[in-house]
Design a protein around this motif. Structure first.
Motif: not given
Length: 316
Positions: A8-21, A53-58, A63-65
């Protein structure tokens, strides 16, 4: 046919503190935080019978949540193994101490030891802060494994050997990298010469293939190949669960527009069964360079590598 397990690829938030290329955030129309209600519904859905397993990613930075600490506390109590992907900017001493032991693995994304390249790829992040946090993580984490995900972009190639050497000097040796340049459903053209160069560096330094982090056991791969109408191992080996609780067709659905159902009403097993009957989606699959991965000889090589990794993990 016996059920197979996936990641499972779990997205706690789709907000981010970066704007990666490499991250096409422009297609995420309304970035969201996972609500507590959705989080606890999701936790009830996660079962070891369905998931390896579950990976907290998205597509956001977990860590911004604002509920990061309480979410980690819940993860600690869950029988399923949880891992997390982070850009490392906010992984200070307190967060590292709090997540130690709750996660099986902490994987930090890092592009280059070259400050100019890093600023171009990991835009809005501070390289020195991330490097300091990585050194702190190496010293702090006692139960959680620290891993680094190196960014497979052409801009990073020239400094890649130097970047690897820096990590080795810090005693950080679990380095992982995809053998394919990022091409999220056609957002980046595949470049054959640079791909060969990338893979030669991966082989030279014996980096672990990042692709395999989402691939379950060999028998599970065989079962999902037999069960799914569309034979795509990257798609079928993991299930993306978005910040609003939607099971998505594929990780490449960055716009979050191809839902298989929501955790509020659909189980993980049901979402898997729904996806099994779906053909390839031209809007997502036509230009994806992950399509067709692991066929023929490469499939056999993947199985051998994956089995070897499992044996190493059991022995350690």
């Amino acid at each position: 046919m016996k059920n197979y397990r996936i990641t499972a690829n779990i997205e706690w938030t789709s907000k981010c503190n970066a704007k990666c290329a490499m991250c096409p955030r422009h297609v995420i129309d309304k970035p969201k935080l996972m609500t507590e209600e959705t989080f606890y519904q999701l936790m009830e859905r996660l079962d070891e019978k369905d998931l390896v397993r579950a990976i907290i990613a998205g597509y956001g930075e977990p860590t911004t949540h604002p509920k990061f600490s309480s979410f980690v506390d819940s993860v600690r109590k869950h029988p399923l193994q949880f891992d997390m992907v982070s850009n490392g900017q906010l992984l200070d001493q307190a967060k590292l101490e709090h997540l130690d032991g709750a996660l099986g693995m902490l994987m930090v994304s890092f592009s280059s030891i070259d400050p100019e390249v890093y600023s171009q790829v990991h835009t809005n992040l501070t390289q020195q802060t991330v490097m300091k946090n990585l050194i702190t993580a190496k010293k702090t984490l006692k139960q959680t494994q620290l891993s680094v995900s190196l960014t497979p972009m052409p801009e990073c190639l020239d400094s890649l050997p130097e970047t690897i050497e820096w990590f080795h000097q810090q005693g950080i040796t679990d380095l992982r990298m995809s053998p394919n340049f990022y091409n999220r459903a056609g957002t980046l053209e595949q470049q054959q010469d640079q791909t060969r160069r990338l893979r030669s560096i991966i082989d030279k330094y014996k980096l672990r293939a990042l692709d395999l982090d989402f691939v379950p056991g060999t028998l599970d791969v065989v079962r999902q190949l037999r069960s799914n109408k569309f034979k795509c191992i990257p798609r079928n080996s993991s299930l993306f669960i978005s910040s609003d609780g939607e099971y998505l067709y594929c990780y490449n659905d960055m716009a979050h527009s191809h839902s298989l159902g929501n955790v509020s009403s659909v189980s993980v097993r049901k979402a898997i069964q729904i996806r099994e009957q779906l053909a390839d989606d031209k809007t997502l699959c036509s230009d994806c360079n992950m399509r067709g991965r692991y066929q023929g000889l490469e499939l056999a090589q993947m199985a051998v590598k994956h089995l070897g990794n499992q044996l190493i993990a059991k022995a350690s």
